[in-house]
Each structure stands twice: as structure tokens, then as C-alpha cells.
Design a protein around this motif. Structure first.
Motif, PDB file in Angstrom:
ATOM      1  N   SER A 101       4.555  11.021   2.367  1.00  0.00           N
ATOM      2  CA  SER A 101       3.159  11.422   2.166  1.00  0.00           C
ATOM      3  C   SER A 101       2.779  12.585   3.075  1.00  0.00           C
ATOM      4  O   SER A 101       1.992  13.464   2.692  1.00  0.00           O
ATOM      5  CB  SER A 101       2.220  10.241   2.401  1.00  0.00           C
ATOM      6  OG  SER A 101       2.226   9.844   3.770  1.00  0.00           O
ATOM      7  N   ARG A 111       1.178  16.210   1.933  1.00  0.00           N
ATOM      8  CA  ARG A 111      -0.025  16.753   2.570  1.00  0.00           C
ATOM      9  C   ARG A 111       0.244  18.151   3.132  1.00  0.00           C
ATOM     10  O   ARG A 111      -0.566  19.075   2.957  1.00  0.00           O
ATOM     11  CB  ARG A 111      -0.486  15.816   3.687  1.00  0.00           C
ATOM     12  CG  ARG A 111      -1.792  16.243   4.367  1.00  0.00           C
ATOM     13  CD  ARG A 111      -2.281  15.140   5.283  1.00  0.00           C
ATOM     14  NE  ARG A 111      -1.282  14.798   6.300  1.00  0.00           N
ATOM     15  CZ  ARG A 111      -1.243  13.632   6.953  1.00  0.00           C
ATOM     16  NH1 ARG A 111      -2.130  12.694   6.679  1.00  0.00           N
ATOM     17  NH2 ARG A 111      -0.308  13.409   7.868  1.00  0.00           N
ATOM     18  N   CYS A 139       7.138   8.899  -8.228  1.00  0.00           N
ATOM     19  CA  CYS A 139       5.987   8.797  -7.333  1.00  0.00           C
ATOM     20  C   CYS A 139       4.695   9.124  -8.075  1.00  0.00           C
ATOM     21  O   CYS A 139       3.659   8.477  -7.850  1.00  0.00           O
ATOM     22  CB  CYS A 139       6.168   9.722  -6.134  1.00  0.00           C
ATOM     23  SG  CYS A 139       4.906   9.530  -4.861  1.00  0.00           S
ATOM     24  N   LEU A 181       1.393   6.746  -8.333  1.00  0.00           N
ATOM     25  CA  LEU A 181       0.044   7.184  -7.989  1.00  0.00           C
ATOM     26  C   LEU A 181      -0.902   7.059  -9.177  1.00  0.00           C
ATOM     27  O   LEU A 181      -2.101   6.815  -9.010  1.00  0.00           O
ATOM     28  CB  LEU A 181       0.059   8.636  -7.498  1.00  0.00           C
ATOM     29  CG  LEU A 181       0.673   8.877  -6.115  1.00  0.00           C
ATOM     30  CD1 LEU A 181       0.872  10.368  -5.880  1.00  0.00           C
ATOM     31  CD2 LEU A 181      -0.202   8.280  -5.011  1.00  0.00           C
ATOM     32  N   THR A 204       8.270   5.490   0.550  1.00  0.00           N
ATOM     33  CA  THR A 204       7.172   6.361   0.104  1.00  0.00           C
ATOM     34  C   THR A 204       5.876   5.572   0.020  1.00  0.00           C
ATOM     35  O   THR A 204       4.823   6.018   0.499  1.00  0.00           O
ATOM     36  CB  THR A 204       7.508   7.000  -1.248  1.00  0.00           C
ATOM     37  OG1 THR A 204       8.661   7.839  -1.095  1.00  0.00           O
ATOM     38  CG2 THR A 204       6.348   7.830  -1.767  1.00  0.00           C
ATOM     39  N   SER A 227       4.499   4.953   3.362  1.00  0.00           N
ATOM     40  CA  SER A 227       3.945   6.146   4.017  1.00  0.00           C
ATOM     41  C   SER A 227       2.516   6.435   3.581  1.00  0.00           C
ATOM     42  O   SER A 227       1.812   7.199   4.252  1.00  0.00           O
ATOM     43  CB  SER A 227       4.835   7.368   3.721  1.00  0.00           C
ATOM     44  OG  SER A 227       4.613   7.881   2.420  1.00  0.00           O
ATOM     45  N   TYR A 228       2.106   5.852   2.474  1.00  0.00           N
ATOM     46  CA  TYR A 228       0.744   6.063   1.966  1.00  0.00           C
ATOM     47  C   TYR A 228      -0.249   5.008   2.455  1.00  0.00           C
ATOM     48  O   TYR A 228      -1.410   5.023   2.048  1.00  0.00           O
ATOM     49  CB  TYR A 228       0.743   6.108   0.441  1.00  0.00           C
ATOM     50  CG  TYR A 228       1.042   7.488  -0.106  1.00  0.00           C
ATOM     51  CD1 TYR A 228       0.061   8.478  -0.124  1.00  0.00           C
ATOM     52  CD2 TYR A 228       2.301   7.806  -0.587  1.00  0.00           C
ATOM     53  CE1 TYR A 228       0.327   9.745  -0.621  1.00  0.00           C
ATOM     54  CE2 TYR A 228       2.583   9.075  -1.081  1.00  0.00           C
ATOM     55  CZ  TYR A 228       1.586  10.034  -1.094  1.00  0.00           C
ATOM     56  OH  TYR A 228       1.855  11.296  -1.575  1.00  0.00           O
ATOM     57  N   TYR A 255      -4.280   5.660   3.229  1.00  0.00           N
ATOM     58  CA  TYR A 255      -4.840   6.828   2.550  1.00  0.00           C
ATOM     59  C   TYR A 255      -6.055   6.421   1.714  1.00  0.00           C
ATOM     60  O   TYR A 255      -6.073   5.352   1.092  1.00  0.00           O
ATOM     61  CB  TYR A 255      -3.800   7.477   1.642  1.00  0.00           C
ATOM     62  CG  TYR A 255      -2.884   8.454   2.344  1.00  0.00           C
ATOM     63  CD1 TYR A 255      -2.903   9.808   2.045  1.00  0.00           C
ATOM     64  CD2 TYR A 255      -1.984   8.013   3.320  1.00  0.00           C
ATOM     65  CE1 TYR A 255      -2.060  10.700   2.691  1.00  0.00           C
ATOM     66  CE2 TYR A 255      -1.130   8.892   3.967  1.00  0.00           C
ATOM     67  CZ  TYR A 255      -1.178  10.245   3.644  1.00  0.00           C
ATOM     68  OH  TYR A 255      -0.334  11.125   4.282  1.00  0.00           O
ATOM     69  N   ASP A 312      -7.823  10.973  -1.212  1.00  0.00           N
ATOM     70  CA  ASP A 312      -6.561  11.612  -0.827  1.00  0.00           C
ATOM     71  C   ASP A 312      -5.453  11.302  -1.834  1.00  0.00           C
ATOM     72  O   ASP A 312      -4.639  12.172  -2.169  1.00  0.00           O
ATOM     73  CB  ASP A 312      -6.134  11.145   0.564  1.00  0.00           C
ATOM     74  CG  ASP A 312      -6.964  11.771   1.673  1.00  0.00           C
ATOM     75  OD1 ASP A 312      -7.542  12.848   1.436  1.00  0.00           O
ATOM     76  OD2 ASP A 312      -7.050  11.176   2.764  1.00  0.00           O
ATOM     77  N   LEU A 313      -5.415  10.084  -2.315  1.00  0.00           N
ATOM     78  CA  LEU A 313      -4.411   9.714  -3.311  1.00  0.00           C
ATOM     79  C   LEU A 313      -4.595  10.529  -4.584  1.00  0.00           C
ATOM     80  O   LEU A 313      -3.611  10.976  -5.195  1.00  0.00           O
ATOM     81  CB  LEU A 313      -4.501   8.215  -3.623  1.00  0.00           C
ATOM     82  CG  LEU A 313      -4.116   7.257  -2.492  1.00  0.00           C
ATOM     83  CD1 LEU A 313      -4.353   5.819  -2.914  1.00  0.00           C
ATOM     84  CD2 LEU A 313      -2.656   7.459  -2.082  1.00  0.00           C
ATOM     85  N   HIS A 328      -3.261  14.044  -4.017  1.00  0.00           N
ATOM     86  CA  HIS A 328      -1.807  14.089  -4.075  1.00  0.00           C
ATOM     87  C   HIS A 328      -1.306  13.949  -5.508  1.00  0.00           C
ATOM     88  O   HIS A 328      -0.347  14.630  -5.903  1.00  0.00           O
ATOM     89  CB  HIS A 328      -1.221  12.987  -3.188  1.00  0.00           C
ATOM     90  CG  HIS A 328      -1.279  13.302  -1.732  1.00  0.00           C
ATOM     91  ND1 HIS A 328      -0.290  12.931  -0.827  1.00  0.00           N
ATOM     92  CD2 HIS A 328      -2.204  13.967  -0.990  1.00  0.00           C
ATOM     93  CE1 HIS A 328      -0.610  13.356   0.376  1.00  0.00           C
ATOM     94  NE2 HIS A 328      -1.780  13.971   0.302  1.00  0.00           N
TER      95      HIS A 328
END
Length: 245
Positions: free
Chosen positions: A46, A50, A72, A76, A93, A96-97, A100, A104-105, A108
Motif C-alpha cells: 500500500s 501511495r 488487488c 479493492l 497486501t 498493508s492496508y 486506511y 484512501d481505498l 488507490h
């Protein structure tokens, strides 16, 4: 005019990306072409996305979509992913989110949705994550998944007789379509090499960053390249996509 730099598969290795950018002395005047697979493997997927979103606001960047990026993107979009993805780096992965926001999601997700399947520059150089099977080129590909999964293009280039000339009737027609072809997806370690490899007119930039290898960046005009340290050295407490360490 700055350089045009092509970047191989990153697989969550943000430390490697920052290190190799420093070694290549990347500036805002350089054009950057990323070959995909930004996520899945090491712990900073993530953070990479970013960073790339911010980077694209500063200089010209072209982002190709890899098979891991497509997975991914689906996660999402729909909140779930197949077990094969989770077992092949997707779990790191998702982790790592954590934390958030929904905004923000969404940002991405939009970034993944804007990625290209492939790109052809003004010098007839093709940039694609994996390959294509059609002798008429990727725009005629029946199965779009080949952009992200095909290995036959690279296998063909590796298996070719070095003495075969481009004007030969036996020269693979799909390789004649472009001056050069840049790919990732298949680690060069599969043929025992740890740096970018040229076979026929195909350049493979996946130097095994998902596993025990390094992340590579290359100037497509001079063919000078730079590499990070091997990823296990940068993430000593992690396994990446290695199953045996």
C-alpha cells in the motif's frame, strides 16, 4: 530531455524501490515506465501505491497493470480475493492496508483502474507485463489475460537460435512487430541470471524482487541498469513470496 527508465516487478518492496531510485539518480525530468506487479510479496504494497500516486503528480509516469495488480484491484472493488492470490503475496497486501480510510481505498482503486494493459512509444517499443500470443500483436489478442499472464513470448525469445536473422521466414512473426519489447512477470533467475536479460528483441526486467532477487531499473536508450540489494536483505524478518526461508 531526461531519460526514459523502465522498472521491473516490485512486489511490495518499497525499500528496494527507494534504494534503486537513489542509485539511478532518478530526477523529475526522467520518464518512468513501470511494468507492473507493484503489490504482493513484501510488506509495503500500500505504501508503494501511495508513493506512485504522488510520483505521478510530479513527473511523467506510465503504469502497466500486472496480474497481481489485477487481483488487488478486484479485492479493492469487491472486498475479497481468491485463495491463490492470498497464498501468493495477497495476504501481505491486505495487511498493508490496515487502517486506511474508505476515501484512501477508493483513491488507490482508481489508480489501479487507470493502469494500462500495454504501451507503445514513438520508437515502436512495446511495454507489457507478461506478453501476448497473437502474431498480430496485443491489440488483436483474443484473451486479454495474456497481457498479464503469458509466458510464451519470453519462452520463444529464450529458445530462439541466436543465428536466426530477422529476415528469415522462421523468425517469430510476433517479435517482428516491434523494435523492442520490455516485459516483467517471469523472473530472470529461471534461466540462472540475476540482472535484466535481452533475448532476441525482448528485454526481461523481472529480476526476482518477489523472491531472493533485486529490483532493477534500466535506461532504455543506453541499456545502463541499476539494482537494489536483494530483497531478503532489505526485509530480513520477512519471507516475501519465498516458501523456503
Amino acid at each position: 530531455m531526461g531519460r526514459t527508465l523502465v522498472i521491473g516487478d516490485i512486489h511490495g518492496g518499497f525499500k528496494a524501490l527507494k534504494q534503486v531510485f537513489e542509485r539511478a539518480e532518478v530526477t523529475e525530468g526522467d520518464q518512468l515506465i513501470f511494468l507492473g506487479d507493484y503489490v504482493d510479496g513484501w510488506s509495503e504494497s500500500s505504501q508503494i501505491i501511495r508513493f506512485l500516486i504522488e510520483l505521478s503528480g510530479k513527473q511523467r509516469c506510465i503504469f502497466i497493470k500486472g496480474n497481481h495488480d489485477a487481483w488487488c484491484e478486484d479485492w479493492l472493488s469487491f472486498g475479497g480475493g481468491p485463495d491463490v492470490w492470498l497464498f501468493n503475496g495477497g495476504k501481505s497486501t491486505v495487511e498493508s492496508y490496515n487502517g486506511y480510510s474508505s476515501e484512501d481505498l477508493e483513491l488507490h482503486l482508481e489508480f489501479f483502474q487507470r493502469m494500462k494493459n500495454y504501451y507503445v512509444d514513438e520508437n515502436n517499443r512495446l511495454f507489457i507485463h507478461a506478453g501476448y500470443s497473437s502474431m498480430h500483436g496485443p491489440e488483436k489478442e483474443v484473451y486479454s489475460s495474456n497481457y498479464r499472464w503469458d509466458r510464451t513470448l519470453w519462452e520463444t525469445a529464450v529458445a530462439m537460435d541466436k543465428k536466426l536473422q530477422r529476415n528469415s521466414e522462421l523468425y517469430p512473426k510476433r517479435l517482428l512487430l516491434y523494435h523492442e519489447i520490455y516485459i516483467g512477470h517471469t523472473p530472470t533467475q529461471d534461466i540462472g541470471i540475476c540482472h535484466p536479460v535481452n533475448k532476441a528483441n525482448v528485454w526481461n526486467m523481472d529480476t526476482g524482487a518477489a523472491y531472493r532477487g533485486s529490483l532493477s531499473v534500466m535506461d532504455i536508450d543506453t541499456k545502463e541498469f541499476w539494482q537494489s540489494d536483494p530483497l531478503p536483505a532489505l526485509y530480513p524478518q520477512e519471507r516475501g513470496r519465498n516458501n523456503d526461508i
